[in-house]
Each structure stands twice: as C-alpha cells, then as structure tokens.
Motif scaffolding. Structure first.
Motif, PDB file in Angstrom:
ATOM      1  N   VAL A 127      -8.120  -0.518   0.400  1.00 38.37           N
ATOM      2  CA  VAL A 127      -8.066   0.816   0.985  1.00 38.37           C
ATOM      3  C   VAL A 127      -8.134   0.681   2.496  1.00 38.37           C
ATOM      4  O   VAL A 127      -8.995  -0.026   3.032  1.00 38.37           O
ATOM      5  CB  VAL A 127      -9.225   1.703   0.487  1.00 38.37           C
ATOM      6  CG1 VAL A 127      -9.225   3.048   1.215  1.00 38.37           C
ATOM      7  CG2 VAL A 127      -9.115   1.914  -1.022  1.00 38.37           C
ATOM      8  N   VAL A 128      -7.200   1.353   3.192  1.00 40.19           N
ATOM      9  CA  VAL A 128      -7.141   1.325   4.650  1.00 40.19           C
ATOM     10  C   VAL A 128      -7.224   2.747   5.172  1.00 40.19           C
ATOM     11  O   VAL A 128      -6.556   3.651   4.662  1.00 40.19           O
ATOM     12  CB  VAL A 128      -5.842   0.658   5.145  1.00 40.19           C
ATOM     13  CG1 VAL A 128      -5.771   0.696   6.675  1.00 40.19           C
ATOM     14  CG2 VAL A 128      -5.737  -0.778   4.637  1.00 40.19           C
ATOM     15  N   ASP A 129      -8.045   2.949   6.201  1.00 39.63           N
ATOM     16  CA  ASP A 129      -8.119   4.227   6.919  1.00 39.63           C
ATOM     17  C   ASP A 129      -7.500   4.053   8.295  1.00 39.63           C
ATOM     18  O   ASP A 129      -7.785   3.061   8.987  1.00 39.63           O
ATOM     19  CB  ASP A 129      -9.573   4.676   7.105  1.00 39.63           C
ATOM     20  CG  ASP A 129     -10.203   5.239   5.845  1.00 39.63           C
ATOM     21  OD1 ASP A 129      -9.475   5.463   4.854  1.00 39.63           O
ATOM     22  OD2 ASP A 129     -11.430   5.454   5.850  1.00 39.63           O
ATOM     23  N   ASN A 130      -6.671   5.007   8.708  1.00 39.94           N
ATOM     24  CA  ASN A 130      -6.041   4.932  10.028  1.00 39.94           C
ATOM     25  C   ASN A 130      -6.428   6.111  10.910  1.00 39.94           C
ATOM     26  O   ASN A 130      -5.764   7.150  10.894  1.00 39.94           O
ATOM     27  CB  ASN A 130      -4.516   4.882   9.916  1.00 39.94           C
ATOM     28  CG  ASN A 130      -3.866   4.840  11.297  1.00 39.94           C
ATOM     29  OD1 ASN A 130      -4.461   4.381  12.256  1.00 39.94           O
ATOM     30  ND2 ASN A 130      -2.648   5.339  11.393  1.00 39.94           N
ATOM     31  N   PRO A 131      -7.498   5.951  11.716  1.00 36.23           N
ATOM     32  CA  PRO A 131      -7.758   6.940  12.764  1.00 36.23           C
ATOM     33  C   PRO A 131      -6.915   6.664  14.009  1.00 36.23           C
ATOM     34  O   PRO A 131      -6.791   7.519  14.881  1.00 36.23           O
ATOM     35  CB  PRO A 131      -9.248   6.753  13.055  1.00 36.23           C
ATOM     36  CG  PRO A 131      -9.492   5.301  12.774  1.00 36.23           C
ATOM     37  CD  PRO A 131      -8.568   4.947  11.617  1.00 36.23           C
ATOM     38  N   LEU A 165       0.829  -1.196   0.000  1.00 38.27           N
ATOM     39  CA  LEU A 165       0.000   0.000   0.000  1.00 38.27           C
ATOM     40  C   LEU A 165       0.865   1.248   0.000  1.00 38.27           C
ATOM     41  O   LEU A 165       1.932   1.275   0.638  1.00 38.27           O
ATOM     42  CB  LEU A 165      -0.910   0.034   1.231  1.00 38.27           C
ATOM     43  CG  LEU A 165      -1.830  -1.168   1.451  1.00 38.27           C
ATOM     44  CD1 LEU A 165      -2.665  -0.958   2.712  1.00 38.27           C
ATOM     45  CD2 LEU A 165      -2.728  -1.399   0.246  1.00 38.27           C
ATOM     46  N   GLY A 166       0.415   2.285  -0.688  1.00 37.72           N
ATOM     47  CA  GLY A 166       1.088   3.572  -0.668  1.00 37.72           C
ATOM     48  C   GLY A 166       0.499   4.474   0.397  1.00 37.72           C
ATOM     49  O   GLY A 166      -0.722   4.547   0.561  1.00 37.72           O
ATOM     50  N   PHE A 221      -3.057   3.492   1.770  1.00 39.45           N
ATOM     51  CA  PHE A 221      -3.203   3.595   3.222  1.00 39.45           C
ATOM     52  C   PHE A 221      -3.375   5.069   3.567  1.00 39.45           C
ATOM     53  O   PHE A 221      -2.441   5.864   3.394  1.00 39.45           O
ATOM     54  CB  PHE A 221      -1.954   3.030   3.900  1.00 39.45           C
ATOM     55  CG  PHE A 221      -1.943   3.118   5.403  1.00 39.45           C
ATOM     56  CD1 PHE A 221      -2.437   2.074   6.172  1.00 39.45           C
ATOM     57  CD2 PHE A 221      -1.419   4.224   6.049  1.00 39.45           C
ATOM     58  CE1 PHE A 221      -2.404   2.138   7.568  1.00 39.45           C
ATOM     59  CE2 PHE A 221      -1.379   4.301   7.430  1.00 39.45           C
ATOM     60  CZ  PHE A 221      -1.881   3.257   8.185  1.00 39.45           C
ATOM     61  N   PHE A 222      -4.561   5.455   3.989  1.00 38.78           N
ATOM     62  CA  PHE A 222      -4.830   6.836   4.374  1.00 38.78           C
ATOM     63  C   PHE A 222      -4.528   7.019   5.851  1.00 38.78           C
ATOM     64  O   PHE A 222      -5.072   6.307   6.713  1.00 38.78           O
ATOM     65  CB  PHE A 222      -6.288   7.216   4.098  1.00 38.78           C
ATOM     66  CG  PHE A 222      -6.629   7.326   2.634  1.00 38.78           C
ATOM     67  CD1 PHE A 222      -6.074   8.341   1.861  1.00 38.78           C
ATOM     68  CD2 PHE A 222      -7.484   6.427   2.033  1.00 38.78           C
ATOM     69  CE1 PHE A 222      -6.372   8.443   0.510  1.00 38.78           C
ATOM     70  CE2 PHE A 222      -7.798   6.524   0.683  1.00 38.78           C
ATOM     71  CZ  PHE A 222      -7.229   7.538  -0.080  1.00 38.78           C
ATOM     72  N   ASP A 223      -3.681   7.990   6.164  1.00 40.97           N
ATOM     73  CA  ASP A 223      -3.274   8.243   7.549  1.00 40.97           C
ATOM     74  C   ASP A 223      -3.837   9.583   8.025  1.00 40.97           C
ATOM     75  O   ASP A 223      -4.311  10.398   7.239  1.00 40.97           O
ATOM     76  CB  ASP A 223      -1.751   8.248   7.646  1.00 40.97           C
ATOM     77  CG  ASP A 223      -1.254   8.098   9.071  1.00 40.97           C
ATOM     78  OD1 ASP A 223      -2.035   7.633   9.934  1.00 40.97           O
ATOM     79  OD2 ASP A 223      -0.085   8.424   9.335  1.00 40.97           O
ATOM     80  N   VAL A 224      -3.728   9.778   9.355  1.00 40.86           N
ATOM     81  CA  VAL A 224      -4.256  10.971  10.028  1.00 40.86           C
ATOM     82  C   VAL A 224      -5.730  11.129   9.632  1.00 40.86           C
ATOM     83  O   VAL A 224      -6.162  12.161   9.137  1.00 40.86           O
ATOM     84  CB  VAL A 224      -3.437  12.231   9.703  1.00 40.86           C
ATOM     85  CG1 VAL A 224      -3.705  13.318  10.752  1.00 40.86           C
ATOM     86  CG2 VAL A 224      -1.936  11.950   9.650  1.00 40.86           C
ATOM     87  N   LEU A 230     -12.752   9.549  -1.464  1.00 37.31           N
ATOM     88  CA  LEU A 230     -11.364   9.151  -1.714  1.00 37.31           C
ATOM     89  C   LEU A 230     -11.270   7.657  -2.020  1.00 37.31           C
ATOM     90  O   LEU A 230     -10.515   7.245  -2.898  1.00 37.31           O
ATOM     91  CB  LEU A 230     -10.486   9.507  -0.516  1.00 37.31           C
ATOM     92  CG  LEU A 230     -10.353  11.000  -0.200  1.00 37.31           C
ATOM     93  CD1 LEU A 230      -9.502  11.206   1.036  1.00 37.31           C
ATOM     94  CD2 LEU A 230      -9.785  11.767  -1.388  1.00 37.31           C
ATOM     95  N   ARG A 231     -12.035   6.861  -1.294  1.00 39.16           N
ATOM     96  CA  ARG A 231     -12.030   5.422  -1.590  1.00 39.16           C
ATOM     97  C   ARG A 231     -12.530   5.169  -3.014  1.00 39.16           C
ATOM     98  O   ARG A 231     -11.946   4.369  -3.755  1.00 39.16           O
ATOM     99  CB  ARG A 231     -12.911   4.671  -0.590  1.00 39.16           C
ATOM    100  CG  ARG A 231     -12.876   3.157  -0.811  1.00 39.16           C
ATOM    101  CD  ARG A 231     -13.912   2.418  -0.026  1.00 39.16           C
ATOM    102  NE  ARG A 231     -13.716   0.973  -0.125  1.00 39.16           N
ATOM    103  CZ  ARG A 231     -14.595   0.066   0.269  1.00 39.16           C
ATOM    104  NH1 ARG A 231     -15.751   0.444   0.799  1.00 39.16           N
ATOM    105  NH2 ARG A 231     -14.345  -1.221   0.137  1.00 39.16           N
TER     106      ARG A 231
END
Length: 296
Positions: free
Chosen positions: A175-179, A99-100, A135-138, A156-157
């Motif tokens: 697709v990954v979200d990181n809260p 993942l980027g 990989f979405f961060d923050v 975005l997804r």
C-alpha cells in the motif's frame, strides 16, 4: 498524481522549521536495500510506455496502472497488462509489483466510494489477484482532529490487506500513500501506519535540486521536518518522483539525491506538466534501473 497532476503542496505550516535528525534517526539512516525504481504509468493498455516497461532490463520494481484515474473497469485487457508486467525481474531478483491507482480527494472522498475503487482491482471476475496492492493518490498530509484523517487512511490500508488476504494470502500486499510532500509522522505510528510506502516528493527537477525540498520526508507539528529514518528499517518507506529532468546526467543526480534524502524508491522523467507520467523517458527505463542498482 492524477492524469491532471496535482502540484507539490503549496501551503506550509510556518511553525515547521527544518531541523537536524535525531541521533537515533541518523543511526537508522542507512537502508537495508539500495534504491529501486517505481514508475507511474498513466496510459492505456498497449501504449508504447508499457511496451518499454516490459522490455526494461533490469525491470522496474513498481508500476502503477491507472485506468481512467482508477474509475474505469480493470477488465481483461488491463489484467493482461498487469500479469505481463509482474513477470519482470528486478535488479534484486524480485518480480515487478503492480499497483492499482485510487484517488482519495485529500480524505474527503467517501470510504464507500474508495472501497468500490479498491474492489475494482482486487475483486475480479476470475477471482484472482492481478495486482500487488493499491496506490492511493491525492492523500492529505495532515493528521486531522484527533487523528481523524490519519485514521481514514489507516482504515483503507486495513481494507486492502483484508481483501487481498481473502483472495490470495500468498501475495504480499503493498500500500502506497501519495501526499506528494512530507507526511505528518502520525501516519507512520506503530499500530496506526497508513501505508508501507509514502511518496514524499512529487515535483520538478528544478525544485528538487533547488528550494523545493522541505528538509525531510516526515514532519512533526512541534519538531519540524526530519528524515523519518527511524520509521524505515527496510529502507523502502519513501518514494520520490521527479519530472522535467533535463538529461541523463540530471536523471542520475535525481536518483542519487533521492537515496541521500532517504528514499528507497525513485523515478525521474524528462516529461513535464500537465502529465509527466504518460510517456517513457528519453533515456529509457533500463538506464534508470541499472544506475539505481549501483546506489547504496
């Protein structure tokens, strides 16, 4: 989870009390698959951490690559690293998915800027996909007024899915979200789901095994925290990242705890802040992937 790592969300809604899972939630709590290992590798091409990841047997299921917090070009050197990592074979017989990394500033970063970062990974000069998703961060954990923040991430997804399909429809996007903490359940609503997988814990071993676990992977503004199993028929919706893990026995405790708390992916490392994700754990990756394969 940038190079300068964000901590676990400190401000909790006082009305959100830990509650038992519903009967339906409990019935869905046994994942189809066991636990798998997903690793943030916040290093540059050629780093020993990437060498260790390539050598791991079984291979890890996910590796996140992070070129300068997602803002440096995903050039040929990065693409070569990704291509090699994707050849790894996991305990399930699948190949490693790469993942980027893309940051979103809790939903305040402009959609145009985020899409430009996505394009950095997905629209390469050779017209090929070298990653399996983003990989979405923050990531903000709140729904926002009229679900505005949730819808920001949903768009975005959709952009990732549409872009990857346009390049190579044969690649199954991830697709990954990181809260870094429990996510509002609006993010998992059918038709509005913002990611395949959510990082619902990112923090220290002491907090994870002490009072830092909030009681669930998702929360509802009325009902409080709960496991989220009803949103997770495949057992891969949640991912826990644990740092400052003191030894191999504690690594195994971390992975077992993650599975028992509903995670389908986990990772434990002995490194600590400010960046736990730029060095291999002392027990190496193979010990972790092998142990995870025995869980479930």
């Amino acid at each position: 989870m940038r190079t300068a790592v964000k901590g676990l969300a400190a401000v909790l809604l006082s009305s959100l009390l830990a509650v038992p899972a519903t009967a339906a939630d409990a019935a869905a709590a046994t994942p189809v698959r066991g636990l798998e290992i997903g690793v943030p590798a916040y290093v540059w091409p050629g780093d020993p951490m990437l060498t260790d990841l390539k050598a791991a047997t079984p291979a890890t299921s996910i590796v996140i690559l992070n070129p300068g917090n997602g803002d440096s070009p995903f050039d040929a050197s990065w693409q070569a690293q990704a291509d090699t990592l994707r050849q790894g074979v996991t305990a399930t017989g699948a190949h490693t998915r790469v993942l980027g990394y893309v940051h979103t500033e809790n939903g305040s970063r402009s959609v145009a800027a985020v899409k430009a970062s996505i394009d950095n990974y997905l629209k390469t000069a050779d017209g090929r996909l070298h990653v399996d998703g983003i990989f979405f961060d923050v990531v903000n954990r709140e729904c926002g007024t009229n679900n505005s923040i949730r819808d920001y991430y949903h768009s975005l997804r959709q952009y990732v899915q549409d872009t990857m399909d346009g390049v190579d429809p044969s690649v199954q996007d991830l697709v990954v979200d990181n809260p870094g903490t429990a996510i509002a359940d609006c993010y998992l609503e059918p038709g509005h789901r913002t990611a395949d997988t959510f990082v619902t814990y990112e923090g220290s071993y002491a907090d994870y095994t002490g009072g830092g676990w909030l009681g669930g992977n998702v929360f509802n503004y009325t009902a409080g925290y709960y496991s989220g199993a009803t949103f997770d028929p495949s057992g891969t919706a949640f991912w826990h990242l644990v740092y400052d893990v003191p030894d191999t026995a504690a690594m195994q405790t971390s992975l077992t705890t993650a599975f028992n708390r509903g995670a389908g992916y986990a990772y434990a490392t002995g490194a600590g802040l400010p960046n736990p994700w730029n060095v291999s754990p002392s027990w190496k990756f193979g010990a972790q992937t092998s142990y995870a394969a025995t869980i479930g």
